[in-house]
Design a protein around this motif. Structure first.
Motif, PDB file in Angstrom:
ATOM      1  N   UNK A  73     -12.696  27.065  -3.877  1.00 14.15           N
ATOM      2  CA  UNK A  73     -11.204  27.115  -4.121  1.00 14.15           C
ATOM      3  C   UNK A  73     -10.474  26.809  -2.836  1.00 14.15           C
ATOM      4  N   UNK A  74      -9.701  26.009  -2.801  1.00 15.48           N
ATOM      5  CA  UNK A  74      -9.003  25.321  -1.475  1.00 15.48           C
ATOM      6  C   UNK A  74      -7.798  26.229  -1.124  1.00 15.48           C
ATOM      7  N   UNK A  75      -7.425  26.223   0.041  1.00 16.42           N
ATOM      8  CA  UNK A  75      -6.213  26.871   0.267  1.00 16.42           C
ATOM      9  C   UNK A  75      -5.184  25.698   0.501  1.00 16.42           C
ATOM     10  N   UNK A  76      -3.787  26.517   0.572  1.00 15.84           N
ATOM     11  CA  UNK A  76      -2.966  25.393   0.483  1.00 15.84           C
ATOM     12  C   UNK A  76      -2.574  24.293   1.805  1.00 15.84           C
ATOM     13  N   UNK A  77      -3.162  24.906   2.991  1.00 14.67           N
ATOM     14  CA  UNK A  77      -2.860  24.162   3.866  1.00 14.67           C
ATOM     15  C   UNK A  77      -4.018  24.325   5.007  1.00 14.67           C
ATOM     16  N   UNK A  78      -4.104  23.542   6.046  1.00 16.72           N
ATOM     17  CA  UNK A  78      -5.010  23.488   6.994  1.00 16.72           C
ATOM     18  C   UNK A  78      -4.839  24.972   7.637  1.00 16.72           C
ATOM     19  N   UNK A  79      -6.244  25.412   8.260  1.00 13.88           N
ATOM     20  CA  UNK A  79      -6.219  26.811   9.108  1.00 13.88           C
ATOM     21  C   UNK A  79      -5.541  26.442  10.292  1.00 13.88           C
ATOM     22  N   UNK A  80      -5.094  27.371  11.203  1.00 12.49           N
ATOM     23  CA  UNK A  80      -4.558  27.288  12.297  1.00 12.49           C
ATOM     24  C   UNK A  80      -5.096  27.751  13.246  1.00 12.49           C
ATOM     25  N   UNK A  81      -5.013  27.343  14.586  1.00  8.04           N
ATOM     26  CA  UNK A  81      -5.750  27.587  15.814  1.00  8.04           C
ATOM     27  C   UNK A  81      -4.824  27.663  17.007  1.00  8.04           C
ATOM     28  N   UNK A  82      -4.470  28.673  17.572  1.00  5.63           N
ATOM     29  CA  UNK A  82      -3.647  28.932  18.378  1.00  5.63           C
ATOM     30  C   UNK A  82      -4.323  29.018  20.000  1.00  5.63           C
ATOM     31  N   UNK A  83      -3.931  28.023  20.944  1.00  7.05           N
ATOM     32  CA  UNK A  83      -4.835  28.058  22.123  1.00  7.05           C
ATOM     33  C   UNK A  83      -3.517  28.251  23.126  1.00  7.05           C
ATOM     34  N   UNK A  84      -3.806  29.134  24.217  1.00  7.91           N
ATOM     35  CA  UNK A  84      -2.977  29.693  25.155  1.00  7.91           C
ATOM     36  C   UNK A  84      -3.515  29.326  26.693  1.00  7.91           C
ATOM     37  N   UNK A  85      -2.759  28.870  27.298  1.00  6.79           N
ATOM     38  CA  UNK A  85      -3.208  28.538  28.814  1.00  6.79           C
ATOM     39  C   UNK A  85      -1.914  28.192  29.631  1.00  6.79           C
ATOM     40  N   UNK A  86      -1.885  28.740  30.895  1.00  2.00           N
ATOM     41  CA  UNK A  86      -0.759  28.581  31.447  1.00  2.00           C
ATOM     42  C   UNK A  86      -0.834  26.968  32.190  1.00  2.00           C
ATOM     43  N   UNK A  87      -2.022  26.560  32.284  1.00  2.00           N
ATOM     44  CA  UNK A  87      -2.140  25.250  32.719  1.00  2.00           C
ATOM     45  C   UNK A  87      -1.913  24.092  31.603  1.00  2.00           C
ATOM     46  N   UNK A  88      -1.264  23.027  31.857  1.00  2.00           N
ATOM     47  CA  UNK A  88      -0.792  22.153  30.590  1.00  2.00           C
ATOM     48  C   UNK A  88      -2.389  21.324  30.584  1.00  2.00           C
ATOM     49  N   UNK A  89      -2.841  20.883  31.539  1.00  2.00           N
ATOM     50  CA  UNK A  89      -3.958  20.080  31.681  1.00  2.00           C
ATOM     51  C   UNK A  89      -5.114  20.694  30.781  1.00  2.00           C
ATOM     52  N   UNK A  90      -5.424  22.363  31.077  1.00  2.00           N
ATOM     53  CA  UNK A  90      -6.496  22.877  30.306  1.00  2.00           C
ATOM     54  C   UNK A  90      -6.043  22.608  28.769  1.00  2.00           C
ATOM     55  N   UNK A  91      -4.861  22.913  28.286  1.00  2.00           N
ATOM     56  CA  UNK A  91      -4.382  22.972  27.133  1.00  2.00           C
ATOM     57  C   UNK A  91      -4.726  21.195  26.441  1.00  2.00           C
TER      58      UNK A  91
END
Length: 685
Positions: free
Chosen positions: A1-19
């Protein structure tokens, strides 16, 4: 049974390059990536989204990863959300232990292996999807169980309902005692719904009172839900389907709406089932103090309405005769006390019935109207006004006309309107409108005299011109006679000019006298509207010229511009339109200044079977919101003291009297066009 939308991943890093690097690695997965460079922003994203995985950098300014993880874990929907820590500095044993204590499920050090991270991410995403599928399956199972339970309850309810309906139908068949049969049915209803009581109430909707009732408990006391008046209003005023009300009152005066659930949840509920006699409300079956109302479907409520039908049909057999007698007495009272005369004529036109007001209208004694032919009482010979289509009362199904009626009290004007009944007889309504017509005549004459007053200056100028010609002619003639220079030809020429001036003055005075008098006894005649326009212009052209207003009159190439009617009333309409144009032009001249050239274009033409008269000006125009009201009596946009507000209302009535139309077209600030459309007279000139 499929869910309505894609799963979400939150990534957090104070350095933009790492993100960016981390997002590049995770882009291969079928997931939505949410990014944040601070703990504060990350908290907002975590609060607003359903997250499948959170990847945190440990060392961040302000709020480090450990603190952020602890605060995210405090959110109810993120208590079990997996968190992976990534750190380039804090990878000692104590830091790793602190990360797990903060709620982490894994702890990686930088630099990390991409495939290792992807493997962990894929595992958590798979667990997230499986968890959602399990939740949806569990929800579907719960809903299925509820549906089955509901279906079982519904089937049982309907089985018991059918049994009670059969018993009720049997009790109300043949010769039955209404009160005892009703009480047995109410007992069955109370048991069916597990209610405290079921009562049948006979309601007086005019007095908002309960006149009688029967209760399943045998009680002789009943109280309606408060407020009582509101309950009765809703009960009698609600249109219903399936013979049951769409609204049901609960114990705290809120309404239950079938198919929409309770407005307010209560331990006890009340249900009102209407009882009609025919198509009219008579009372209701009020079931009080039962629970489980939310388990009933709309179809069940509709099914309960059958008890109202059974009760109404049973009672109707007892009340039919009484209602017929009351109805006959009531409607006879309406006719007898009607303020207008009502006549009934048979298919041959003879009066077979009438009410007392008809005696007053025709000035007859009681009984004198029976047998009178309606075509003699209201004869074509005594028509009042213009009703050329009237050929007798038996010609059409619906006829309306006005007549002069003579009686011992004098002559009155009676308006009569007929309707043909199914048996080919006529129902004729007669109203004495003498006072109304006299008032209309007075208003028309008053408006005409107001117009004469406004044109007084122009009329004086029209008379002064021939008067000057007479004066100069006499002076010249006397001088020529005294100097013995006047021969016969000179005297004849001067005399002719003097008499022309006198004739011109007499013509103007006679026209003003005729126009200003009341000509309501004027018999409709055939006239050329070009002559009517010329007469109107003769009264105001010099006055308008003195005001700097140019009137361009185009009489039309075709001279056959004949209509039938009252030439003086049509002239009054044209003068009113010209007067309105003058006021609009003077108002615009005050706004625009001396350079403004006021112009009125007046034309008359024939289009098919109609004579068209147009009065156009380049004045201030009429605002759109005023156009719909310009024919209303006493409605005016002029300043106080400039107009009565009756001119256009009277003009509208005159044009309608002549079977014509009057239409206004206007653009604010540019001008107005008034169009008269009158039926042409096709008789030979």
């Amino acid at each position: 049974m499929a869910i309505a939308e894609k799963p979400k991943i939150l990534i957090v890093d104070d350095i933009e390059v790492n993100l960016i690097l981390l997002e590049t690695v995770l882009r291969k997965e079928n997931a939505t990536i949410l990014r944040s460079t601070s703990g504060r922003d990350a908290l907002v994203l975590a609060a607003e989204n359903d997250l499948a995985l959170i990847i945190l950098d440990v060392s961040m300014p302000g709020m480090n990863g450990f603190e952020l993880a602890e605060r995210i874990r405090q959110m109810e929907h993120n208590v079990l959300t997996p968190i992976i820590f990534i750190s380039a500095i804090l990878y000692d044993q104590q830091s790793i232990l602190q990360g797990y204590q903060a709620g982490a499920v894994d702890y990686l050090t930088k630099p990390f292996q991409n495939e290792a991270l992807l493997g962990k991410v894929r595992m958590f995403l798979k667990l997230y999807l499986q968890n959602h599928e399990l939740q949806q399956t569990s929800q579907a199972l719960r809903e299925s169980v509820l549906r089955y339970q509901k279906a079982e309850q519904t089937l049982l309810f309907r089985f018991r309902l059918e049994r009670i309906v059969s018993l009720a139908s049997a009790r109300f068949s043949g010769r039955f005692d209404p009160e005892s049969s009703m009480q047995f049915m109410l007992i069955d209803l109370a048991q069916l719904l597990d209610a405290r009581d079921a009562s049948f109430l006979v309601l007086d909707r005019e007095k908002a009172l309960v006149t009688s009732f029967v209760s399943s408990s045998g009680s002789r006391k009943i109280s309606l839900p408060e407020p009582r008046d509101s309950f009765l209003k809703e009960l009698f005023g609600t249109d219903s389907q399936c013979n049951v009300f769409n609204h049901y009152v609960t114990s705290d005066n809120n309404w239950y709406k079938a198919g929409k659930g309770l407005v307010a949840t209560d331990d006890e509920s009340n249900l009102a089932i209407p009882v009609n006699l025919g198509d009219k409300p008579y009372g209701c079956i009020l079931i009080t103090g039962f629970s489980g109302i939310e388990t009933l479907e709309k179809q069940d409520f509709c099914s309960l309405g059958v008890f109202g039908t059974i009760t109404g049909n049973a009672l109707e057999r007892n009340f039919t005769r009484i209602q017929l007698e009351q109805s006959e007495q009531k409607y006879r009272s309406y006719i007898e006390n009607a303020p207008i005369g009502i006549l009934v004529a048979d298919s041959e036109g003879k009066t077979i019935a009438y009410n007392p007001a008809a005696n007053a209208v025709f000035g007859k004694s009681n009984g004198d109207l029976i047998g009178k032919n309606i075509n003699e009482l209201l004869s074509k010979e005594f028509l009042s006004g213009n009703f050329p289509e009237f050929e007798g009362w038996m010609k059409e199904d619906r006829i309306s006309a006005e007549f002069f009626v003579k009686s011992d009290k004098g002559t009155s004007v009676v308006r009569a309107e007929s309707v043909r009944l199914p048996d080919n007889s006529l129902l004729i309504f007669c109203s004495d409108i003498t006072a109304t017509r006299e008032m209309e005549k007075h208003l028309i004459h008053t408006e005409r005299m107001v117009g004469i007053g406004e044109m007084a200056t122009g009329i004086a100028h029209e008379i002064n011109q021939p008067l000057n010609i007479i004066s100069f002619g006499i002076d010249n003639l006397m001088h020529a006679i005294n100097s013995k220079q006047a021969d016969e030809e000179y005297i004849n020429d001067k005399s002719r000019k003097i008499f022309e001036g006198i004739h011109r003055m007499r013509t103007i005075i006679d026209h003003v006298r005729t126009f200003s008098r009341s000509n309501d006894d004027f018999i409709y005649s055939r006239f050329n509207i070009s002559d009517t326009i010329a007469d109107a212009l003769s009264l105001i052209s010099e006055q308008y010229k003195s005001h700097g207003i140019s009137i361009n009159y185009q009489p039309g190439a075709e001279q056959n511009l004949y209509i039938t009617g009252n030439t003086y009333k049509i002239e009054q309409v044209i003068l009113n339109l010209l007067s309105n144009s003058r006021d609009a032009l003077e108002e615009k001249k005050q706004l625009a200044g001396a350079d403004f050239q006021p112009v009125i274009d007046l034309s008359a033409s024939r289009e098919d079977n109609h004579i068209i008269v147009k009065v156009c000006d380049n004045g201030t125009g009429i605002a759109e919101e005023h156009l719909a009201n310009i024919f209303a009596p006493f409605y005016t946009t002029k300043e106080p003291g400039k107009g009565t507000g009756l001119g256009l209302a009277i003009s509208y009535g005159i044009i309608k009297e002549h079977k014509g139309e009057i239409v206004f077209k206007s653009n604010l600030g540019q001008g107005t066009e008034a169009i008269l459309k009158l039926p042409a007279d096709h008789a030979q000139q």
